[in-house]
Scaffold this motif. Structure first.
Motif, PDB file in Angstrom:
ATOM      1  N   GLY A   1      -9.586  13.037  19.441  1.00 35.25           N
ATOM      2  CA  GLY A   1     -10.551  13.320  20.234  1.00 35.25           C
ATOM      3  C   GLY A   1     -11.300  14.481  20.106  1.00 35.25           C
ATOM      4  O   GLY A   1     -11.911  15.180  20.763  1.00 35.25           O
ATOM      5  N   MET A   2     -11.343  14.941  18.877  1.00 32.48           N
ATOM      6  CA  MET A   2     -11.961  16.131  18.454  1.00 32.48           C
ATOM      7  C   MET A   2     -13.419  16.089  18.073  1.00 32.48           C
ATOM      8  O   MET A   2     -14.109  17.146  18.459  1.00 32.48           O
ATOM      9  CB  MET A   2     -11.409  16.787  16.935  1.00 32.48           C
ATOM     10  N   GLY A   3     -14.116  15.040  18.005  1.00 28.83           N
ATOM     11  CA  GLY A   3     -15.509  14.980  17.985  1.00 28.83           C
ATOM     12  C   GLY A   3     -15.962  13.658  17.202  1.00 28.83           C
ATOM     13  O   GLY A   3     -15.316  12.782  17.176  1.00 28.83           O
ATOM     14  N   LEU A   4     -17.352  13.694  16.612  1.00 25.97           N
ATOM     15  CA  LEU A   4     -17.822  12.608  15.910  1.00 25.97           C
ATOM     16  C   LEU A   4     -17.461  12.573  14.657  1.00 25.97           C
ATOM     17  O   LEU A   4     -17.481  13.348  13.939  1.00 25.97           O
ATOM     18  CB  LEU A   4     -19.274  12.484  16.277  1.00 25.97           C
ATOM     19  N   ILE A   5     -17.379  11.354  13.834  1.00 25.21           N
ATOM     20  CA  ILE A   5     -17.407  11.336  12.514  1.00 25.21           C
ATOM     21  C   ILE A   5     -18.397  10.235  11.917  1.00 25.21           C
ATOM     22  O   ILE A   5     -18.695   9.145  12.727  1.00 25.21           O
ATOM     23  CB  ILE A   5     -16.061  11.073  11.731  1.00 25.21           C
ATOM     24  N   TYR A   6     -18.805  10.466  10.828  1.00 25.56           N
ATOM     25  CA  TYR A   6     -19.797   9.404  10.358  1.00 25.56           C
ATOM     26  C   TYR A   6     -19.060   8.919   8.796  1.00 25.56           C
ATOM     27  O   TYR A   6     -19.400   9.890   8.034  1.00 25.56           O
ATOM     28  CB  TYR A   6     -21.184   9.997  10.162  1.00 25.56           C
ATOM     29  N   GLN A   7     -18.509   7.842   8.764  1.00 23.03           N
ATOM     30  CA  GLN A   7     -17.658   7.520   7.664  1.00 23.03           C
ATOM     31  C   GLN A   7     -17.840   6.078   7.201  1.00 23.03           C
ATOM     32  O   GLN A   7     -18.446   5.194   8.049  1.00 23.03           O
ATOM     33  CB  GLN A   7     -16.174   7.670   7.889  1.00 23.03           C
ATOM     34  N   PRO A   8     -17.686   5.599   5.951  1.00 26.41           N
ATOM     35  CA  PRO A   8     -17.735   4.314   5.504  1.00 26.41           C
ATOM     36  C   PRO A   8     -16.872   3.431   6.306  1.00 26.41           C
ATOM     37  O   PRO A   8     -15.676   3.762   6.745  1.00 26.41           O
ATOM     38  CB  PRO A   8     -17.314   4.281   4.259  1.00 26.41           C
ATOM     39  N   HIS A   9     -17.330   2.319   6.565  1.00 30.25           N
ATOM     40  CA  HIS A   9     -16.421   1.000   7.104  1.00 30.25           C
ATOM     41  C   HIS A   9     -15.127   1.053   6.933  1.00 30.25           C
ATOM     42  O   HIS A   9     -14.069   0.901   7.710  1.00 30.25           O
ATOM     43  CB  HIS A   9     -17.186  -0.273   7.174  1.00 30.25           C
ATOM     44  N   PHE A  10     -14.704   1.081   5.657  1.00 29.83           N
ATOM     45  CA  PHE A  10     -13.487   0.935   5.081  1.00 29.83           C
ATOM     46  C   PHE A  10     -12.403   1.934   5.403  1.00 29.83           C
ATOM     47  O   PHE A  10     -11.241   1.739   5.499  1.00 29.83           O
ATOM     48  CB  PHE A  10     -13.501   0.688   3.484  1.00 29.83           C
ATOM     49  N   ILE A  11     -13.206   3.322   5.751  1.00 28.43           N
ATOM     50  CA  ILE A  11     -11.926   4.146   6.183  1.00 28.43           C
ATOM     51  C   ILE A  11     -11.717   4.130   7.696  1.00 28.43           C
ATOM     52  O   ILE A  11     -10.673   4.310   8.016  1.00 28.43           O
ATOM     53  CB  ILE A  11     -12.660   5.580   5.880  1.00 28.43           C
ATOM     54  N   VAL A  12     -12.830   3.726   8.556  1.00 26.27           N
ATOM     55  CA  VAL A  12     -12.621   3.615   9.856  1.00 26.27           C
ATOM     56  C   VAL A  12     -12.062   2.515  10.507  1.00 26.27           C
ATOM     57  O   VAL A  12     -11.733   2.284  11.668  1.00 26.27           O
ATOM     58  CB  VAL A  12     -13.742   4.255  10.669  1.00 26.27           C
ATOM     59  N   SER A  13     -11.882   1.289   9.532  1.00 22.29           N
ATOM     60  CA  SER A  13     -11.572  -0.098  10.141  1.00 22.29           C
ATOM     61  C   SER A  13     -10.518  -0.185  10.936  1.00 22.29           C
ATOM     62  O   SER A  13     -10.270  -0.897  12.247  1.00 22.29           O
ATOM     63  CB  SER A  13     -11.966  -1.025   9.086  1.00 22.29           C
ATOM     64  N   ALA A  14      -9.414   0.211  10.430  1.00 27.18           N
ATOM     65  CA  ALA A  14      -8.107   0.348  11.055  1.00 27.18           C
ATOM     66  C   ALA A  14      -7.994   0.942  12.281  1.00 27.18           C
ATOM     67  O   ALA A  14      -7.562   0.314  13.376  1.00 27.18           O
ATOM     68  CB  ALA A  14      -6.672   0.734   9.942  1.00 27.18           C
TER      69      ALA A  14
END
Length: 306
Positions: free
Chosen positions: A235-248
């Motif tokens: 809940g700290m904030g927004l991130i903008y990362q590649p799909h493979f990192i956030v998918s799980a």
């Protein structure tokens, strides 16, 4: 200056055949050159190796001792060369591979048991870093790199065609701070930056080719995507990362994607890169082919287990 090892080979062959001309024929050189090699050995050693007559060469006592030493040395050289040469045919030896930390931990390391069963004579040293390493200076056989490759003499094989970026946040953060709808809304949010980004940690790029640059600010910068994912899921904030990192995290609902008024950037492909060599060792070729095969079907982040 005449090559000492070639001189040893001429000497051993001449001792066996009893003739410098026979040694020259076997080694594909002129009799004069064979004579020069033996003369150079005798000059360097300061002893006569052969008793020479018009009909035949015979070894001196010093020559007999030197013959035994030369045979042992040349055998070791031939065995060493054969061992190295075999590595271009058979996958064997130590393979040093450098991979990005999050991608390597999640998607490369789990593949290694099956590779090891397929190629049991290859041992692997796996190095994890999100910084770009110098393969030559670091003595790495192979590296996995993500994104658009810079011009370099390195050879590359594409494993994955493209990796989209995704803007994400936790449901708890959005409930408290609201949901951004446009890139202009990002100024009102805590946007956590990736310090190793080519754009720097205070700017995000949108549009398929990253042509739209948006300044951001936030209270966390990290050099690892997994750390940013953990912070965002909390809940700290927004991130903008590649799909493979956030998918799980998306699969289990810890994060949700946030479509804006412009499409996210396409980061580029995933590549296996290796030092320039017209024919790399078999251990490198085996790993590259294995990775190509592993990523040729459904990508693991397209159907994560959560």
């Amino acid at each position: 200056m005449l090559d000492r090892v070639t001189g040893m080979r001429v000497f051993v062959r001449a001792a066996s055949a009893g003739s410098l001309s026979a040694a020259a024929r076997h080694l594909d050189m002129s009799p004069a050159m064979a004579t020069k090699h033996v003369d150079a050995l005798e000059s360097r050693l300061g002893v006569k190796l052969f008793h020479r007559s018009t009909r035949r060469l015979t070894l001196t006592a010093a020559g007999a001792d030197y013959l035994e030493a030369c045979q042992r040395i040349l055998l070791e050289i031939d065995e060493a060369e054969a061992s190295v040469a075999s590595q271009r045919v058979e996958a064997k030896g130590l393979l040093r591979m450098n991979v990005p930390l999050s991608f390597g931990t999640r998607y490369i390391a789990p593949l290694l048991p099956a590779f090891s069963r397929r190629h049991p004579e290859v041992s692997i040293e796996l190095g994890f870093t999100d910084s770009q390493v110098d393969l030559i200076d670091g003595n790495w056989d192979l590296a996995v790199r993500i994104g658009r490759l810079d011009d370099s003499p390195l050879q590359a094989r594409r494993l994955v065609a493209d990796c989209p970026m995704l803007l994400c946040a936790s449901p708890a953060y959005l409930a408290e701070r609201g949901t951004p709808r446009r890139t202009g809304d990002l100024a009102e949010h805590n946007c956590m930056g990736y310090s190793l980004s080519s754009m720097g940690p205070r700017e995000w790029a949108f549009g398929r080719a990253g042509e739209i640059r948006v300044p951001i600010s936030g209270n966390l910068i990290a050099n690892n995507g997994a750390a940013l994912v953990a912070a965002a899921a909390g809940g700290m904030g927004l991130i903008y990362q590649p799909h493979f990192i956030v998918s799980a995290s998306l699969a289990r609902g810890a994060l949700v994607t946030l479509p804006l008024d412009v499409e996210p950037m396409r980061l580029g492909g995933v590549y296996a890169v290796y030092p320039p060599d017209r024919r790399p060792p078999a251990k490198v070729r085996a790993m590259i082919e294995y990775l190509v095969e592993a990523f040729s079907g459904e990508l693991p982040w397209d159907n994560p287990r959560g």
